[in-house]
Design an enzyme around this catalytic site. Structure first.
Site, PDB file in Angstrom:
ATOM      1  N   ASP A  83       0.881  -1.256   0.020  1.00  0.00           N
ATOM      2  CA  ASP A  83       0.010  -0.077   0.019  1.00  0.00           C
ATOM      3  C   ASP A  83       0.889   1.395  -0.067  1.00  0.00           C
ATOM      4  O   ASP A  83       0.736   2.044  -0.802  1.00  0.00           O
ATOM      5  CB  ASP A  83      -0.839  -0.018   1.130  1.00  0.00           C
ATOM      6  CG  ASP A  83      -2.141   0.762   1.017  1.00  0.00           C
ATOM      7  OD1 ASP A  83      -2.574   1.393   2.041  1.00  0.00           O
ATOM      8  OD2 ASP A  83      -2.691   1.108  -0.115  1.00  0.00           O
ATOM      9  N   ASP A  93      -9.529  -0.819   3.667  1.00  0.00           N
ATOM     10  CA  ASP A  93      -8.990  -0.521   4.855  1.00  0.00           C
ATOM     11  C   ASP A  93      -9.793  -1.119   5.991  1.00  0.00           C
ATOM     12  O   ASP A  93      -9.094  -1.685   6.980  1.00  0.00           O
ATOM     13  CB  ASP A  93      -9.001   0.906   5.194  1.00  0.00           C
ATOM     14  CG  ASP A  93      -8.097   1.671   4.091  1.00  0.00           C
ATOM     15  OD1 ASP A  93      -8.271   2.912   3.908  1.00  0.00           O
ATOM     16  OD2 ASP A  93      -6.960   1.068   3.534  1.00  0.00           O
TER      17      ASP A  93
END
Lengths: 468, 209
Positions: A258, A386
């Site tokens: 990420d 997330d």
């Protein structure tokens, strides 16, 4: 604002679904939107001098004088508020996941593994197990990377139909199939007798309303609730089907990925964000959690594309009355743009309207009837990926930790603090940021530390009834 | 809460290392190590409270600098209260939550000869600790604000005393009673420091304007 890439095609009972490329994108969408939102706050400094249409004179002066401070103060104020606005859904998602893990044993039973983690972890030696889990994690990550790149390519070449179809199939699967399984398992746990007809009705209603809310229009709270539910469902599937070491490794690697994908200039997510920005388009509606939706459905006549896109998104039409009170044409248009697009549009458009809004909010000028939108209503966005990975971490902690609730609680606090820090960094840097790394790092550190170090200590203390 | 957690982590790390380095079969030694761990943990908690105070101080300065009218939207007393509550909640949660989870399941309290009041006394002890942490937060921050070191040392000494008193568990009268007395004292002190007085209290209780 924050990004997370979670690509996870799932192979379950012979069905292949891709669920997560969307998360990537929605996260990137978030980033772009959040970035614009933040940039728009900063740009307010510049705009009053340059833009003269739609700005009442008194506003311009005050803006010039106090812009810098206001900007930062607003950022901080809204930063704090945004943190709270994100705490609640993240907490809810985690609570749902932990509650399910604790009560429904289905999700902690080992019933095989996904096709994407072909190596088993029940091996004879520790070294073999480590090797297998590394290989599993590598396969999973490469699948994710491939999917992200595929999605970026599709987006770049404007194959919107394919992407939309993909999204719709994924959310169909989640809303119908996974929730059917979930419901079945919950009934089994509590020994509730149920007939197929009732179940069919329930699942049908749940699924159809979910599809409408997520992909089209619906009340904001309902949409948020659905997004939380599908994140929780996805997290539960991960918790069930990923073996132990693989899961921890994947969490670690994905937060690194990420970080790389969002911040590197050649990262796929960053490219996606930039492409979306160039085209002034909204990304995928289905996989971003947004704390407020301030879509104007009927504004922005000058931008047919915007209008079309806007009507596709769930609208909580707070702004419709505002549009009628706008008495200057230029402002009305700007109002339309900013309210619709502040989350997804260019910086240059957002700030024009944000100034009168911020005037209204900050200085409570009574003359500002042009927009009734509070800056507070500019929400924050967080990608669903997330949510999913935070919940996976906490869920795994509660499922497999010897310290049980202590570990779960510690991971929970760690993740929330990580989220705070990420939002703080966002407020400082005002650019797209990945949401995973800090939280997941804290979470992992706390998990392993609490499980191995704190747990024996607390056990001994509780045994002797000492208090610290 | 996070800071308390980190302090707990570090103190258990120290304890763990000490335990691993020692003989596991030696009971008194283990208990001694545990006591050492507890004391060290208390000191570390207070150190972290101080660090947290420093952090909040910086944050307040930032907020004041940015605000329009020169005063921060949240006062240091409010922050002290919140910090205390955070510490207390975390400490309470960590002390109680496994107990509560076990209490949901089947079992008999004290079947092996231990005290039957285990759950009750744990609950009371946890409650008093949570309150105490809240009051200590207020006292500590007040002491740091006004540079009164004796207040800070008083908080640390009180904390050590309360933890130490739990060493005479299961002789609960030795731990619960002093703790509650200390809590009453700390409550009164914190109340006075926060601007309360006997008059305020009387007015509040009698609902006078």
């Amino acid at each position: 604002m924050t990004e997370l890439s979670a690509h996870l095609p799932q192979f379950q009972h012979g069905q292949l679904t891709e669920n997560f490329p969307d998360n990537h994108l929605s996260n990137t969408n978030d980033n772009s939107e959040r970035r614009r939102h933040d940039n728009s706050e900063r740009r307010r400094n510049d705009n009053p001098e340059s833009e003269t249409n739609g700005q009442p004179q008194n506003n311009i002066q005050q803006v010039v004088e106090q812009d810098e401070e206001e900007d930062e103060e607003l950022t901080l104020k809204y930063g704090a508020k945004h943190v709270i606005m994100l705490f609640v859904p993240v907490t809810l998602c985690m609570v749902v996941v932990v509650a399910t893990i604790k009560s429904v044993s289905f999700y902690t039973r080992k019933d095989g593994q996904l096709i994407y983690t072909p190596f088993t972890e029940e091996t004879e030696t520790v070294g073999q197990r480590a090797l297998n889990s590394i290989l599993n994690a590598a396969i999973m990550i490469s699948v994710i990377i491939v999917m992200t790149i595929l999605l970026v390519v599709l987006y770049k070449y404007r194959c919107y139909k394919v992407i939309h179809g993909w999204l719709i199939i994924s959310s169909l699967l989640l809303l119908f199939f996974f929730s059917f399984i979930y419901l079945g398992e919950v009934f089994k746990t509590y020994n509730v007798a149920m007939d197929y007809i009732t179940v069919a009705l329930m699942i049908w209603n749940f699924g159809v309303v979910g599809m409408i809310c997520i992909h089209w229009k619906g009340p904001l709270r309902l949409q948020q609730a659905y997004l939380i539910m599908i994140s929780a469902l996805m997290a539960l599937v991960f918790i069930k089907y990923l073996p132990e070491w693989t899961a921890w490794l994947i969490l670690a690697v994905i937060s690194v990925y990420d970080l790389v994908a969002v911040l590197c200039p050649k990262g796929p997510l960053r490219m996606l964000v930039e492409t979306a920005q160039e085209r002034n388009e909204t990304l995928f509606p289905a996989l971003i959690y947004s704390s407020t939706m301030v879509w104007l459905v009927n504004m922005a006549e000058e931008d047919p594309e915007a209008q079309r896109k806007a009507s596709k998104n769930s609208a909580y039409d707070k702004q419709a009355p505002a549009s009628q009170t706008q008495n200057e044409d230029a402002e009305a248009d700007d109002g339309g743009f900013s309210q619709e697009w502040q989350q997804q549009r260019d910086n240059r458009i957002g700030p024009i309207e944000s100034t009168p809004e911020s005037r209204a909010a900050v200085q409570a000028l009574p003359s500002n009837s042009q927009t009734s939108e509070d800056p507070e209503e500019r929400g924050v966005k967080l990608g669903l990926g997330d949510f999913i990975f935070y919940s996976v971490l906490v869920g795994k902690a509660s499922a497999t930790a010897s310290g049980d609730w202590n570990t779960t609680l510690a991971c929970f606090v760690a993740i929330l603090i990580g989220l705070c820090l990420t939002l703080l960094l966002l407020a400082i840097f005002k650019k797209a940021l990945p949401a995973l790394p800090i939280s997941i790092t804290f979470g992992l550190v706390f998990y392993f530390a609490t499980d191995n170090l704190v747990q024996p200590f607390m056990d001994q203390l509780a045994f002797h009834q000492f208090y610290i | 809460a996070f800071f308390w957690l980190v302090s707990l982590l570090l103190s258990s790390l120290i304890w763990f290392i000490a335990v691993k380095a020692s003989d596991p079969r030696d009971e008194p030694l283990q208990k001694g190590l545990l006591i050492f761990g507890v004391m060290f943990s208390v000191l570390l908690q207070e150190a972290f409270r101080f660090l947290y105070y420093k952090l909040l101080r910086k944050a307040i300065e930032g907020l004041v600098a940015l605000s329009e009218d020169g005063c921060s939207p949240i006062s240091i007393q409010q922050m002290a209260y919140v910090a205390g509550v955070g510490f207390g909640l975390m400490s309470g949660a960590f002390s109680m939550i496994n107990l509560l989870a076990d209490a949901l399941g089947p079992g008999t309290v004290g079947i092996h000869g231990d005290s039957q009041l285990y759950f009750l006394t744990s609950a009371f002890m946890t409650m008093v600790l949570i309150f105490l942490h809240t009051f200590w937060g207020i006292l500590f921050f007040h002491g740091c604000e006004h540079r009164r070191w004796w207040e800070i040392t008083a908080v640390v000494v009180m904390h050590l005393a309360v933890s130490g008193s739990t060493f005479c568990n299961p002789l609960y009268v030795g731990s619960l009673v002093p703790s509650y007395l200390l809590m009453a004292a700390a409550a009164a002190w914190a109340y006075l420091l926060s601007g309360g007085s006997a008059q305020n209290l009387r007015r509040f209780l009698l609902c006078k304007s």
